[in-house]
Scaffold this motif. Structure first.
Motif, short mmCIF file in Angstrom:
data_model
loop_
_atom_site.label_atom_id
_atom_site.label_comp_id
_atom_site.label_asym_id
_atom_site.label_seq_id
_atom_site.Cartn_x
_atom_site.Cartn_y
_atom_site.Cartn_z
N ALA A 19 85.75 -10.09 49.92
CA ALA A 19 86.03 -9.37 48.38
C ALA A 19 87.46 -10.78 47.97
O ALA A 19 87.32 -11.41 46.68
CB ALA A 19 86.22 -8.16 47.73
N ALA A 20 88.41 -10.76 48.58
CA ALA A 20 89.83 -10.79 48.09
C ALA A 20 89.55 -12.17 48.75
O ALA A 20 90.19 -13.08 47.55
CB ALA A 20 90.97 -10.01 49.57
N ARG A 21 88.63 -12.91 49.51
CA ARG A 21 88.53 -14.06 49.58
C ARG A 21 88.01 -14.84 48.30
O ARG A 21 88.29 -16.40 48.26
CB ARG A 21 87.42 -14.47 51.09
CG ARG A 21 88.26 -14.67 52.24
CD ARG A 21 87.95 -15.66 53.74
NE ARG A 21 86.23 -14.52 53.46
CZ ARG A 21 86.16 -13.06 54.66
NH1 ARG A 21 87.31 -13.15 55.33
NH2 ARG A 21 84.74 -12.95 54.76
N GLN A 22 86.86 -14.69 48.27
CA GLN A 22 86.54 -14.49 46.91
C GLN A 22 87.17 -14.80 45.35
O GLN A 22 87.43 -15.46 44.57
CB GLN A 22 85.17 -13.67 46.15
CG GLN A 22 83.94 -14.24 47.47
CD GLN A 22 82.94 -13.24 47.14
OE1 GLN A 22 82.79 -12.33 46.02
NE2 GLN A 22 81.99 -12.47 47.69
N ALA A 23 88.13 -13.56 45.35
CA ALA A 23 89.01 -13.93 43.65
C ALA A 23 89.61 -15.03 44.51
O ALA A 23 90.41 -16.03 43.57
CB ALA A 23 90.07 -13.01 44.58
N ARG A 24 90.59 -15.28 45.69
CA ARG A 24 90.84 -16.71 46.05
C ARG A 24 90.05 -18.15 45.94
O ARG A 24 91.04 -18.66 45.08
CB ARG A 24 91.66 -16.61 47.64
CG ARG A 24 92.57 -15.49 47.73
CD ARG A 24 93.72 -15.45 48.96
NE ARG A 24 94.06 -14.48 49.61
CZ ARG A 24 93.64 -12.75 49.99
NH1 ARG A 24 91.82 -13.93 50.69
NH2 ARG A 24 94.06 -12.46 50.48
N PHE A 25 89.23 -17.77 45.66
CA PHE A 25 88.62 -19.33 45.88
C PHE A 25 87.69 -19.67 44.06
O PHE A 25 87.84 -20.78 43.93
CB PHE A 25 87.03 -19.29 46.50
CG PHE A 25 85.53 -20.24 46.05
CD1 PHE A 25 86.87 -20.91 47.02
CD2 PHE A 25 84.98 -19.72 44.82
CE1 PHE A 25 85.57 -22.41 47.03
CE2 PHE A 25 84.53 -21.35 44.93
CZ PHE A 25 84.37 -22.47 46.34
N ARG A 26 88.26 -18.52 43.13
CA ARG A 26 88.14 -18.14 42.02
C ARG A 26 90.07 -18.13 41.16
O ARG A 26 89.87 -18.54 40.10
CB ARG A 26 87.65 -17.14 41.61
CG ARG A 26 86.08 -17.02 41.49
CD ARG A 26 86.09 -16.07 41.02
NE ARG A 26 86.21 -14.67 40.35
CZ ARG A 26 86.67 -13.29 41.43
NH1 ARG A 26 86.18 -13.80 42.04
NH2 ARG A 26 87.40 -12.80 41.25
#
Length: 259
Positions: A19-26
């Motif tokens: 979830a943290a990686r997805q947030a950074r991707f956004r």
């Protein structure tokens, strides 16, 4: 006094590395807020807004007015995690504070001036301690602590006890050295390498061999009465004719061919 910046964050429902990686991707930065008995709450905020807010300030001593779900609370940044290669912020810890409660935090120490030992004796200013821990009310948090070093001579030092922070209690050991002026560093003369030592020794060895050869030649010359020996003619012929004597030519047999 401490600087204050404002930021807006939103609750983060999904947690974990994925979830943290997805947030950074956004373009969002994962964060948490805790303190004063509240449960740790996962958050996320705009990466660009966070980077802009922290430009030109000391993050550890800057009060953050953090708006979450329409409610604004005062916080301090307890930890910032950055990418190991890029300067990107990848996680932030916010600590909630109250105006009437003292907080413990570290503030940077900035040296001011040019020491006498540096100006007039070529010394070097060495800052040993770069931050100190204090206990203070939020409204009295300094963004940094300044320490005048102009009077320092070579061998002089300033310690934590020499700091003055209004309305704050210094928790760092008072005897800890902050800055000192040390003598100029002498230039070291490099020792010759083993290869260089070998190169220096070689001519000496060659010279000794040549001296031996010369002694051998001189000994041979002395045996011949001081004049260099000449090789004898092949076939055991006589000695070479003296100067002024004519050599006789061998006559060819008449009427015959050379054999």
């Amino acid at each position: 006094m401490a600087q204050t910046v404002s930021l807006s964050a939103s609750p983060r429902q999904a947690t974990g590395k994925g979830a943290a990686r997805q947030a950074r991707f956004r373009g969002r930065v994962p964060a948490v807020i805790y303190g004063h008995g509240r449960e740790t709450q996962p958050l996320e905020l705009e990466a660009k807004a966070l980077e802009k807010a922290l430009q030109g300030v000391e993050p550890a001593s800057t009060i953050i007015d953090l708006a979450v779900d329409g409610k604004t609370v005062k916080t301090l940044i307890r930890e910032i995690q950055r990418h190991p290669i890029r300067p990107d912020i990848i996680h932030v810890d916010f600590y909630e504070i109250h105006a009437t409660e003292k907080v413990k935090l570290k503030v940077p120490v900035h040296l001011v001036g040019n020491p006498d030992g540096v100006r007039n004796a070529g010394g070097v200013l060495d800052q040993v301690t770069r931050e100190v821990e204090i206990e203070v009310l939020p409204e009295n948090i300094p963004d940094r602590v300044e320490l005048d070093v102009n009077a320092l001579k070579i061998g002089d030092s300033l310690h934590v006890r020499d700091l003055s922070i209004p309305n704050a209690k210094i928790l760092t050991d008072a005897e800890l050295t902050i800055a000192t002026v040390v003598p100029p560093r002498a230039e070291e003369v490099a020792a010759p390498s083993p290869e260089a030592a070998t190169e220096v020794a070689e001519p000496e060895l060659i010279r000794k061999v040549r001296e031996g050869e010369e002694e051998e030649g001189e000994g041979g010359a002395a045996a011949e009465g001081g004049a260099p020996a000449k090789p004898e003619a092949k076939g055991g012929g006589g000695a070479a004719p003296a100067k002024g004597e004519k050599t006789e030519k061998a006559e060819k047999p008449k009427g015959g061919k050379e054999s």
